[in-house]
Every structure is written in C-alpha cells, then in structure tokens.
Design a protein around this motif. Structure first.
Motif, PDB file in Angstrom:
ATOM      1  N   PHE A   1      -2.595   8.439 -70.154  1.00  8.73           N
ATOM      2  CA  PHE A   1      -2.310   9.189 -68.882  1.00  8.73           C
ATOM      3  C   PHE A   1      -2.341   8.021 -67.656  1.00  8.73           C
ATOM      4  O   PHE A   1      -1.715   7.877 -66.781  1.00  8.73           O
ATOM      5  N   VAL A   2      -3.361   7.097 -67.897  1.00  6.75           N
ATOM      6  CA  VAL A   2      -3.584   6.086 -67.083  1.00  6.75           C
ATOM      7  C   VAL A   2      -2.547   5.064 -66.986  1.00  6.75           C
ATOM      8  O   VAL A   2      -2.060   4.536 -65.906  1.00  6.75           O
ATOM      9  N   ALA A   3      -2.246   4.795 -67.970  1.00  3.76           N
ATOM     10  CA  ALA A   3      -0.887   3.930 -68.498  1.00  3.76           C
ATOM     11  C   ALA A   3       0.234   4.323 -67.814  1.00  3.76           C
ATOM     12  O   ALA A   3       0.998   3.694 -67.113  1.00  3.76           O
ATOM     13  N   CYS A   4       0.401   5.765 -67.893  1.00  6.40           N
ATOM     14  CA  CYS A   4       1.632   6.439 -67.173  1.00  6.40           C
ATOM     15  C   CYS A   4       1.427   6.205 -65.859  1.00  6.40           C
ATOM     16  O   CYS A   4       2.400   5.977 -64.780  1.00  6.40           O
ATOM     17  N   ILE A   5       0.148   6.265 -65.049  1.00  7.18           N
ATOM     18  CA  ILE A   5       0.008   6.150 -63.854  1.00  7.18           C
ATOM     19  C   ILE A   5       0.577   4.731 -63.233  1.00  7.18           C
ATOM     20  O   ILE A   5       1.450   4.499 -62.134  1.00  7.18           O
ATOM     21  N   VAL A   6      -0.125   3.853 -64.097  1.00  7.65           N
ATOM     22  CA  VAL A   6       0.477   2.450 -63.670  1.00  7.65           C
ATOM     23  C   VAL A   6       2.102   2.490 -63.695  1.00  7.65           C
ATOM     24  O   VAL A   6       2.529   1.765 -62.777  1.00  7.65           O
ATOM     25  N   LEU A   7       2.583   2.809 -64.894  1.00  7.12           N
ATOM     26  CA  LEU A   7       4.084   2.883 -64.806  1.00  7.12           C
ATOM     27  C   LEU A   7       4.727   3.489 -63.584  1.00  7.12           C
ATOM     28  O   LEU A   7       5.747   3.056 -63.104  1.00  7.12           O
ATOM     29  N   ASP A   8       4.221   4.691 -63.389  1.00  5.04           N
ATOM     30  CA  ASP A   8       4.802   5.243 -62.219  1.00  5.04           C
ATOM     31  C   ASP A   8       4.757   4.514 -60.877  1.00  5.04           C
ATOM     32  O   ASP A   8       5.595   4.609 -60.121  1.00  5.04           O
ATOM     33  N   GLU A   9       3.333   3.847 -60.704  1.00  5.64           N
ATOM     34  CA  GLU A   9       3.170   3.077 -59.612  1.00  5.64           C
ATOM     35  C   GLU A   9       4.302   1.962 -59.344  1.00  5.64           C
ATOM     36  O   GLU A   9       4.895   1.650 -58.239  1.00  5.64           O
ATOM     37  N   GLN A  10       4.456   1.470 -60.713  1.00  6.13           N
ATOM     38  CA  GLN A  10       5.503   0.321 -60.799  1.00  6.13           C
ATOM     39  C   GLN A  10       6.932   0.718 -60.214  1.00  6.13           C
ATOM     40  O   GLN A  10       7.580   0.338 -59.349  1.00  6.13           O
ATOM     41  N   ARG A  11       7.278   2.185 -60.584  1.00 12.57           N
ATOM     42  CA  ARG A  11       8.448   2.875 -60.104  1.00 12.57           C
ATOM     43  C   ARG A  11       8.418   2.795 -58.873  1.00 12.57           C
ATOM     44  O   ARG A  11       9.357   2.670 -58.169  1.00 12.57           O
ATOM     45  N   ILE A  12       7.424   3.178 -58.034  1.00 13.90           N
ATOM     46  CA  ILE A  12       7.220   3.643 -56.824  1.00 13.90           C
ATOM     47  C   ILE A  12       7.436   2.357 -55.784  1.00 13.90           C
ATOM     48  O   ILE A  12       8.008   2.199 -55.086  1.00 13.90           O
ATOM     49  N   ARG A  13       6.610   1.229 -56.459  1.00 11.36           N
ATOM     50  CA  ARG A  13       6.910  -0.076 -55.696  1.00 11.36           C
ATOM     51  C   ARG A  13       8.298  -0.653 -55.783  1.00 11.36           C
ATOM     52  O   ARG A  13       8.799  -1.444 -54.857  1.00 11.36           O
ATOM     53  N   GLU A  14       9.063  -0.292 -56.785  1.00 12.05           N
ATOM     54  CA  GLU A  14      10.403  -0.626 -57.090  1.00 12.05           C
ATOM     55  C   GLU A  14      11.388   0.285 -56.317  1.00 12.05           C
ATOM     56  O   GLU A  14      12.547   0.001 -56.515  1.00 12.05           O
TER      57      GLU A  14
END
Lengths: 483, 110
Positions: A154-167
């Motif tokens: 889930f933490v990894a997913c948070i990071v991925l999601d954050e990348q999505r938001i930044r992009e």
C-alpha cells in the motif's frame, strides 16, 4: 461453500466504498485508484494467508468462509488511517520523506492495533474447540499478511499515486494528462501554499471540519455529563445481560437455508413430543469377551448405572443381552447345550429379535461379538435447557469413569455416545475459555499499552476502559440472540 | 451462545481495543493542554477511524444476506461491536481524557 461467491461481491463493494472515500472533485488530486489498491492489498493478503493454510493442510470448516468478510472490514482500517496521515504530511517534501513522516506519525498506532488483533486470534487459537482453533489458525497468518502488505504494497501504491499526481495525470484515467493551468514546475509551490492555507484554517478537508465541530460539541460540559451517564447506563445493562448469559444450540441455525435437513429437524420437533427422544445416546461395549458371564454382568451393571443418573428415568426398553437371556430361558435345554456363538446365531435368526438387534451387535468372521450397543433414551432431559444437557453429559461421564470395566483403561471399554454430546462438550468448555481469554486479553493489552506509551497514566486509562468494553460487548453479542 | 458468537467474541476482544489504542496513542503524541489535545486527536484521526469502522461494517454487510442464519448473526455482532468500539473510542474516551487526562509535561514546565 455457497457463500464463497459473496467474497467477490464484498470486494467490489469495498472497492467502491474506499474509492468514494478517497475521491475528490479535483480530477488530478482525487485518489480513488489508491482506494482500490488498498482493497486489493487486503485481497492479496487474504489469498496469501488462506493459500498458506490450505498448503499446510489446516481443515477448511463451515465457519472459515466467515473470515474474508471480517478481514476485508478490519484490514482496511489501517489503510484509512495511513492515507489520512499521508494527507496531513507536508506536500512540499519529497515523496519518500512524506512516507517517512507518515510512518513516523502513525506507525506505532498501526503496529499496536495489528498486535492486539493478532493477539485476539492467537488467544482464540488456544481454544479446545477444533472449529474455532482452525479458524484462528487461518486468521493468524492472514492478519499478519494484512499488516505486512499495508506497510509494503500500500505504501508503494501511495508513492505511485503521488507520482501520478505530480505528473498531473488524471485519477482512474492515468493516460489523460490534465491541462497545465499554472505553468510548469512552480506547481509544487502552489500545492504547498494550499496546504499551508488549509492548516491555518485548521481543517484541510470537509471530514476534518466535521470532526472539529463534533469535538467542540463533545467538550461542552453538559454533553460530557450526558455522555458519562449514558455509558454508565450501558455498563449496567452489559453487566446485567452478562449475568443472564443464555446458551442455546439450535442445529437448524447452522444449516444453509435451503438444506433438506432443516425440514427434517423441524418435522422431528413438531411430531416428537418427548424432547430427549431426538438423539438418544447408545451405551457401547467393546474390547471384552462378551460371551463371558462376568463381563455380561458388568454390561448389565453399566446400563443400570446409566439409568441411575438424573436424566434417565426408566431402564432401556431394548437391551439385547436381557432379551438374549430371556430367549435362552424360553427355548429350553437344547439351546443351552450349544456354545455362545451358536446361541447368538439362533437369537439373531429369530424373526423378532433379529429385526430388533441385528444393528446392535457387531461380529467378526468367526461369529465372535466384537462390539455391541444398547439404546439408553434420556427421557428426563430438557433439550431447550443447556444446563440440563451439560449435567447429563457430566453425569454419564462420571458413571462411565467409575465403572469397574473401565478401571485402568485410557480408552474406555464401556462408554455412551450421541452426537448431542458434542455441543454439550462445547458448552462445558466455552464459558471458562471465554473468561480466560478476556482476562488474558485485558492483561496483555494493558501490558502492551504500558510498553508503547511512555506514561504511567496510559495504562490506568486503558485498564478500566477495556473492562467496561468487555462487559458492554455482552449487550452486542447477546442482544441479537435475545431478539 | 453458540460457536459463531464465541468466535465473534474472541475477535471482538482484539478489535474493540484498536479504537481505544489509536485515540490514546495519538493523545499522548499531541502537545498542548487537555482540551487542545483532545480536539487535535479527534480532528486528525477521528475521521479515519470512523471510515475504518464503516468499512468494517460494510465488509460484514453481505453476511447479513448469507444463506446460513448463523452467519447473519455475525453481522449483528459486528454492528454492535463497531458501534461500541467507535462509541467508546470517539465519545467516552475523549470526554474522559479532556476531563481528567494527563497534561503534557513539556508544556506545563515551560
């Protein structure tokens, strides 16, 4: 097994719910995909846990399908708390630092709740009731997997999601990039300003605003008084219902609704008036030479001893040994000359006796009786009253244990059994075990809290509160049963 | 009392505590006086906990529609459990903490 298809339904339902919770109006900053990944991580841990247990061959009982539903519910708690803490962290920092802050913030909290939940199932695992023992065996690794997957997947997913938001990719349609309105890299600054503005307003989201108002309402003096009075009332109600703990066992309730056994059992209870007649126990005789006169006397004395207990008023109507002796007396000298096995042959070839007792006598190839039984109806037994049944179980056990034929034997030669003994055995164990788990649970939780919260007063608050909770839960568990 | 309520009792002994532990832990980590701490706790973790409780209910909701009558009692047991846990965690505990809860030593000394 029929309820297994409900698991995917729960999965969809939970995914919808969490996505909705994480959804925001802003197409980029909405996190419904993250919500889905939280549910998915729970699904993964259920599969891992169940797979591991099936691999090791732990029996899958009729209660085990309960577990996925429960786990879906409790597994997501951590995800909500983690996502909430992540939202509160400083968005200006690097993603890794934000994760660091998040775990620093609520890591102990999540670990503690994982420990207490695991502890609960661990305590259940000490139960002597096999179904519950196996269920807890399934729950134990699965809960640990939930914890591990929440902290990794889930933490990894948070990071991925954050990348999505930044992009600036859209939630749910990550291939669509939102239009750049603020122009380039200064964007993080904008987000940060928003966040600081939110902080100064002391509420960054609607839910926090609500909670703030709720907190202010709760802390008014008169509300406090009302709350304390209400919970005191609840505690009294809990204590009362705990003292009136009722035990019931209705076999119909364990069956699926459309089982043919339901109508059979219902008809049985309608057409048979005598409560004890449903599952009368048999007295069994084994390991002994039943042609021997002294053994036969022992068998008769065992049946007589059984009749002496409170739940049995009358001697059994059909006892093969008694009728066998009567048969020998009636048929005179010719038969008396023969040896025992031939006598039994003659007895069983009689049309009436054979019909009656063929099922009660087991003989080997040479005709020797290996095992026999006698129906001992418990005619004075109230099936609605669990205490009565438990008494009957313990009475017959005492009689069996004391009987001379069983002296010095680990595996009794003479004993009585009916499937009704199983739930009775459950009831004799369950009350003590529940009390034991409650005491251990309170002690363990207090210990853990004292260990993790470095202030003496924490344990003082926790101890009475848990006791209150444990008493109050009788209301929740007995409430539906009383309805 | 039957095997299923027994199981839910065992489970509840772990789950009920969760709500209290979350609030309490948060309380001790937050600076400020009693009232400030309590409000801060509710503001930060209250909503997450409520969501957690709701999701627990939602997870067990299909059990109410289950083919076995005993399973649906699990749902009601959980309904009671979540209400109790959340009730004690979000209503009673904040009231207690804001009235007699320990003050933050660091702020009192300075």
């Amino acid at each position: 097994m029929k309820d297994i298809p409900l698991v995917p339904i729960v999965f969809v339902l939970m995914a919808l719910f969490t996505s909705l919770v994480f959804w925001k109006k802003d197409k980029v900053r909405s996190r419904s995909l993250l919500g889905f990944s939280a549910v998915f991580s729970v699904m993964l841990s259920i599969m891992s846990g169940f797979g591991l247990m099936i691999l090791t061959g732990v029996p899958f009982t009729s209660l085990t399908p309960l577990l996925p539903f429960v786990l879906f519910g409790i597994g997501l708690d951590d995800a909500f708390i983690m996502a909430g803490a992540y939202d509160r962290s400083d968005p200006g920092k690097l993603v890794v630092d934000r994760i660091y802050d998040t775990i620093d913030d609520i890591g102990i909290s999540i670990t503690l709740s994982a420990i207490t939940t695991t502890l609960a199932f661990g305590l259940g695992g000490t139960s002597s009731v096999p179904t519950i023992y196996w269920l807890c065996l399934y729950a134990f690794p699965t809960i640990s997997f939930v914890y591990i997957y929440q902290l990794t997947f889930f933490v990894a997913c948070i990071v991925l999601d954050e990348q999505r938001i930044r992009e600036k990719r859209r939630d749910c349609c990550t291939w669509i990039t939102a239009k750049d309105t603020n122009g380039g890299d200064s964007d993080i600054e904008v987000v940060r300003e928003d966040w600081e503005e939110d902080l100064s307003k002391n509420a960054s989201s609607m839910s926090e605003q609500c909670m703030l108002q709720y907190a202010n309402f709760l802390l008014r003096p008169w509300v406090k008084v009302v709350v304390v009075v209400l919970f005191a009332g609840l505690f009294v109600a809990g204590a009362l219902s705990a003292s009136r703990l009722s035990q019931e066992f209705d076999p119909i309730k364990l069956l699926p609704d459309d089982s043919y056994m339901t109508s059979y059992l219902e008809a049985l209870s309608v057409y048979t008036e005598l409560a004890g007649i449903r599952n009368p126990p048999y007295a069994y005789f084994r390991f002994v030479d039943q042609s021997n006169e002294t053994v036969q006397e022992l068998m008769e004395s065992y049946v007589n001893d059984m009749v002496s207990i409170k739940s049995i008023n009358y001697p059994p109507e059909f006892f093969w040994l008694r009728d066998f002796k009567a048969f020998l007396n009636e048929s005179g000298n010719a038969l008396a000359q023969l040896e025992f096995n031939s006598q039994v042959d003659a007895f069983l070839s009689d049309s009436v006796y054979g019909e009656l007792y063929r099922g009660d006598i087991v003989r080997d190839d040479s005709g020797t009786i290996t095992t026999s039984r006698c129906l001992v109806p418990m005619d004075n037994l109230n099936l609605k009253d669990v205490k009565d049944q438990v008494d009957a179980l313990e009475d017959q056990r005492a009689v069996t244990k004391m009987h001379p034929a069983n002296q010095g034997l680990d595996d009794w030669a003479f004993f009585s059994y009916t499937d009704m003994y199983d739930p009775c055995e459950f009831y004799t164990r369950v009350v003590g075990e529940l009390l034991w788990t409650a005491v251990i649970g309170v002690a363990a939780v207090t210990g853990i809290v004292a260990l993790f919260i470095p202030h003496w007063s924490a344990a003082l608050v926790v101890l009475p509160l848990i006791c209150i909770l444990y008493v109050d839960r009788w209301v929740s568990c007995n409430g539906p049963a009383l309805m | 009392m039957n095997p299923v309520t027994y199981v839910s009792m065992v489970m509840s002994s772990g789950l009920l505590v969760d709500y209290i532990v979350h609030i309490l832990l948060r309380y001790y980590e937050t600076p400020g006086n009693r009232k400030k701490r309590t409000i801060e706790v509710l503001r930060t973790i209250g909503a997450s906990m409520l969501m957690g409780g709701l999701s627990t209910l939602l997870g067990t909701l299909p059990l109410a529609l289950c083919t076995s009558e005993l399973f649906s009692t699990v749902f009601f047991a959980f309904l009671g459990m979540v209400t109790l846990g959340c009730g004690h965690g979000l209503i009673l505990l904040p009231v207690i903490l804001s009235t007699i809860g320990p003050e933050d030593q660091a702020t009192r000394e300075t």
